[in-house]
Design an enzyme around this catalytic site. Structure first.
Site, short mmCIF file in Angstrom:
data_model
loop_
_atom_site.label_atom_id
_atom_site.label_comp_id
_atom_site.label_asym_id
_atom_site.label_seq_id
_atom_site.Cartn_x
_atom_site.Cartn_y
_atom_site.Cartn_z
CG HIS A 35 -1.91 -1.01 1.38
ND1 HIS A 35 -2.11 -1.70 2.55
CD2 HIS A 35 -2.82 -1.49 0.50
CE1 HIS A 35 -3.11 -2.57 2.39
NE2 HIS A 35 -3.55 -2.47 1.15
CE LYS A 90 -11.47 -5.22 3.18
NZ LYS A 90 -10.29 -5.57 2.43
NE ARG A 93 -3.00 -7.20 -4.14
CZ ARG A 93 -3.81 -7.30 -3.11
NH1 ARG A 93 -3.35 -7.65 -1.95
NH2 ARG A 93 -5.10 -7.08 -3.26
CB SER A 110 -4.71 -6.40 4.65
OG SER A 110 -4.25 -5.12 4.27
P1 ADP Z 1 -9.77 -2.97 -0.50
O1 ADP Z 1 -9.68 -1.58 -1.03
O2 ADP Z 1 -10.30 -3.93 -1.52
O3 ADP Z 1 -10.43 -3.06 0.83
P2 ADP Z 1 -7.04 -2.86 0.41
O4 ADP Z 1 -7.41 -1.79 1.36
O5 ADP Z 1 -6.17 -3.97 0.94
O6 ADP Z 1 -8.28 -3.52 -0.28
O7 ADP Z 1 -6.24 -2.24 -0.83
C1 ADP Z 1 -6.43 -0.93 -1.31
C2 ADP Z 1 -5.80 -0.86 -2.68
O8 ADP Z 1 -4.42 -1.20 -2.61
C3 ADP Z 1 -6.40 -1.82 -3.72
O9 ADP Z 1 -6.43 -1.19 -4.97
C4 ADP Z 1 -5.43 -2.96 -3.74
O10 ADP Z 1 -5.42 -3.66 -4.98
C5 ADP Z 1 -4.13 -2.22 -3.52
N1 ADP Z 1 -3.11 -3.13 -2.98
C6 ADP Z 1 -3.23 -3.98 -1.95
N2 ADP Z 1 -2.10 -4.67 -1.75
C7 ADP Z 1 -1.22 -4.26 -2.71
C8 ADP Z 1 0.12 -4.61 -3.07
N3 ADP Z 1 0.80 -5.55 -2.41
N4 ADP Z 1 0.68 -3.97 -4.12
C9 ADP Z 1 -0.02 -3.04 -4.81
N5 ADP Z 1 -1.27 -2.66 -4.53
C10 ADP Z 1 -1.88 -3.27 -3.51
#
Ligand code: ADP
Length: 175
Positions: free
Chosen positions: A17, A41, A90, A128
């Protein structure tokens, strides 16, 4: 001047992130790194806690501003004058979700575009959910999260006790 919003649950943030937030900050004048307060979630950390981690991670980047938000992401984006939404990709599975979300958001707000940044190779398998899973099993997470997140995560798991996997289900919209 282009303002972009980088929205997500960030429960909690990890290096994948942070990498996306910092790279977006090189492209756009201002990046609003925004934590959705009630994603569909189970959350491990409160909005305030998630925001505090993000602020700490972004403290040396003056054009990254961290904010919580609720409601529709496009409405929030409009309210702060953002015309771009940044998301990270990813694996191919992410693409399907992001594609659907981007098209839905375009239906809701034609004036806001989604831009996806490819993950950096070293974070391609970081999420996460896997982070929490490894932490639950007492595995090493220092290559995945900054020390202040690791400390908070270990503390939270200790507070939750033995049956923590029952109290915090590792479920994300992607699973
Ligand atoms: P969501 O928004 O679906 O609840 P997250 O908060 O984990 O999921 O992720 C926020 C954004 O960051 C999403 O676009 C996700 O694809 C991206 N993201 C999560 N992990 C990674 C990573 N390892 N590398 C690049 N982008 C990521």
């Amino acid at each position: 001047m282009t303002t972009a919003v980088y929205p997500g649950s960030f429960d909690p943030i990890h290096y994948g992130h942070i990498d996306i937030a910092k790279r977006a900050a090189k492209i756009f004048d201002t990046v609003i790194w925004a934590a959705y307060d009630r994603p569909m979630k189970n959350l491990m950390f409160s909005t305030e806690e998630r925001i505090a981690f993000m602020r700490e991670a972004a403290k040396d980047f003056p054009n990254i501003k961290v904010m919580p938000y609720h409601g529709l992401t496009v409405q929030f984006a409009r309210s702060i004058g953002a015309t771009v939404m940044v998301r990270g990709l990813r694996v191919t599975y992410d693409f399907e979700i992001e594609y659907q979300t981007a098209l839905t958001n375009r239906q809701l707000a034609e004036d806001i575009d989604t831009i996806c940044l490819m993950t950096s190779l070293k974070y391609a398998f970081v999420s996460s959910s896997t982070l929490k899973e490894v932490a639950f099993l007492n595995g090493p997470i220092s290559t995945i999260v900054p020390p202040f997140v690791e400390e908070a995560l270990r503390k939270r798991l200790a507070q939750l006790g033995e049956d923590h996997d029952e109290k915090v289900k590792i479920v994300s919209l992607r699973e």
